[in-house]
Design a protein around this motif. Structure first.
Motif, short mmCIF file in Angstrom:
data_model
loop_
_atom_site.label_atom_id
_atom_site.label_comp_id
_atom_site.label_asym_id
_atom_site.label_seq_id
_atom_site.Cartn_x
_atom_site.Cartn_y
_atom_site.Cartn_z
N GLU A 45 41.10 34.72 31.30
CA GLU A 45 39.76 35.30 31.37
C GLU A 45 38.84 34.69 30.33
O GLU A 45 37.70 34.31 30.62
N PHE A 48 37.88 30.95 31.06
CA PHE A 48 36.82 30.76 32.03
C PHE A 48 35.45 30.93 31.38
O PHE A 48 34.52 30.15 31.64
N LEU A 49 35.30 31.93 30.53
CA LEU A 49 34.02 32.16 29.85
C LEU A 49 33.64 30.98 28.97
O LEU A 49 32.47 30.57 28.93
N MET A 52 32.54 28.14 31.14
CA MET A 52 31.18 28.37 31.61
C MET A 52 30.17 27.99 30.52
O MET A 52 29.13 27.41 30.80
N LYS A 55 29.98 24.20 30.28
CA LYS A 55 30.13 23.60 31.61
C LYS A 55 29.53 22.20 31.72
O LYS A 55 29.97 21.40 32.54
N GLU A 72 37.83 24.41 39.82
CA GLU A 72 37.06 25.05 38.75
C GLU A 72 36.30 24.03 37.93
O GLU A 72 35.12 24.20 37.64
N LEU A 76 32.22 23.90 37.79
CA LEU A 76 31.48 24.07 36.53
C LEU A 76 30.47 22.95 36.34
O LEU A 76 29.34 23.18 35.91
N GLU A 95 26.34 31.38 40.15
CA GLU A 95 27.31 31.56 39.07
C GLU A 95 28.15 32.82 39.29
O GLU A 95 29.38 32.81 39.11
N SER A 96 27.50 33.90 39.70
CA SER A 96 28.20 35.16 39.93
C SER A 96 29.24 35.04 41.04
O SER A 96 30.37 35.51 40.90
N LYS A 99 32.12 32.87 39.71
CA LYS A 99 32.87 33.53 38.63
C LYS A 99 33.65 34.74 39.10
O LYS A 99 34.81 34.93 38.73
N ASN A 100 33.01 35.57 39.93
CA ASN A 100 33.61 36.86 40.28
C ASN A 100 34.48 36.83 41.53
O ASN A 100 35.31 37.72 41.72
N GLU A 239 25.38 39.53 28.94
CA GLU A 239 25.74 40.15 30.22
C GLU A 239 24.83 41.31 30.62
O GLU A 239 24.47 41.48 31.77
#
Length: 364
Positions: A45, A48-49, A52, A55, A72, A76, A95-96, A99-100, A239
């Motif tokens: 987790e 990934f942040l 980002m 990127k 991935e 990015l 992006e959402s 990412k999600n 966020e």
């Protein structure tokens, strides 16, 4: 240490280690950053942040590394390019979705090994939590991303082409009845409610109303120019924080001219006398916040005792009243800023029920 997944390793001391590209050294070699944790999922987790955040470093991976680049990594780099090309809200949406939804389940797959079978499995997995419309929207972003890989000759073809999606039942757009519309108008007694009347009389979207400036109004010709759109976007790397930005209208055809009724000209003239802002509907910070306008509308709906429809239903109500008054569909399409008359016909097909009855009656 043994490797599990892309750039995540199990160390001899039992901890997990994640690696991301932090930059380049003076000699051109990649400079890596590292994350450690006792939990594999925590590393994944956080990794990934960090990816980002850095990127842009995934943009210029050397061609010798193409074989090992994961989806991935490619995504990015692609996102980094999109951030400079598309509108802020469009980028946030891209992006959402990545990412999600997409990268957590297929991000570790090497780009060149991505197959239709794996993508179909991803569709089937995401279908459990998304409706058909949202599911297609997620994979539209992936399709664009993979098409970029095809255009750059990293992939021979897009493996998403042959993936099938669940059928989509289009929700019928609802408008207020003529009686409800009159009840809403009668309930308006505050300057803060004027954006609601404005939507009913012009068909403008909420962002176009919030972004309207006094310089967009031609008082002599009694028309307004739709030139701006007020949107709330998230602040990068924060966020829960957001801000209002003024961007161009939704599409090229959304740039349009809308005549003003005598009623609106009179109301706007009075409003301008005391306006402290360049914006027609303003707040202390600048343009009116679309969220605030929606909150006023919620209050007004209860006061008017009408159906609990969203603010966008005011736009549909404007179009429906036009059709009911026999306004040509080409004119309605132009007023709404639709990309085609077909789009208007598709959206408001049920509003032509009277014409259908007349046609059936004539044939009978």
């Amino acid at each position: 240490m043994s490797r599990t997944g892309e750039n995540i390793y199990r160390r001899k001391d039992g901890r997990w280690e994640g690696r991301y590209i932090k930059g380049r050294q003076s000699n051109g070699k990649l400079h890596y950053g590292y994350i450690y944790s006792k939990s594999f999922h925590e590393v994944k987790e956080k990794l990934f942040l960090y990816k980002m955040h850095y990127k842009e470093n995934y943009l210029n991976r050397r061609k010798s590394n193409v074989q090992s680049i994961t989806l991935e990594d490619w995504a990015l780099g692609w996102l980094s390019l999109q951030e400079k090309k598309v509108k802020p809200n469009t980028y946030i949406s891209y992006e959402s979705k990545m990412k999600n939804h997409l990268l957590p389940i297929i991000g570790d797959i090497p780009l060149k090994e991505l197959t239709t079978i794996e993508l179909q499995q991803a569709v089937n997995e995401l279908e459990k939590g998304l409706n058909p419309s949202s599911l297609k929207a997620v994979f539209r972003v992936l399709r664009t991303c993979l098409n970029d890989a095809v255009n750059k000759e990293v992939l021979l073809n897009n493996p998403l082409k042959k993936v099938t999606f669940p059928s989509e039942n289009k929700a019928q757009l609802k408008a207020f009845t003529a009686e409800e519309q009159e009840q809403i108008i009668q309930a308006i007694n505050d300057e803060k409610d004027l954006p609601i009347l404005f939507a009913l009389r012009t068909g403008l979207r909420i962002g176009e109303i919030a972004g309207l400036q006094w310089s967009d109004i031609d008082w002599n010709r009694k028309i307004l120019y739709v030139r701006h759109n007020a949107q709330r976007i998230k602040i990068k790397d924060q966020e829960k924080q957001s801000r209002i930005v003024i961007v161009p209208p939704k599409t090229d055809l959304s740039h349009r001219v809308v005549p003003l009724s005598e009623e609106l000209v009179e109301l706007l003239s009075e409003l301008k006398k005391t306006s402290p802002s360049d914006f027609v509907f303003s707040s202390k910070e600048g343009p009116a916040d679309p969220r605030t306008i929606r909150n006023h509308f919620k209050r007004l709906k209860k006061l008017a005792n009408v159906s609990d429809l969203p603010f966008h239903a005011l736009r549909h109500s404007f179009a429906t009243r036009c059709i009911e008054k026999d306004v040509p569909v080409t004119t309605v399409s132009s007023l709404l800023g639709h990309k085609s008359v077909k789009m208007t016909l598709d959206i408001y097909t049920d509003s032509f029920i009277r014409d259908k009855r007349e046609a059936i009656s004539k044939i009978g």
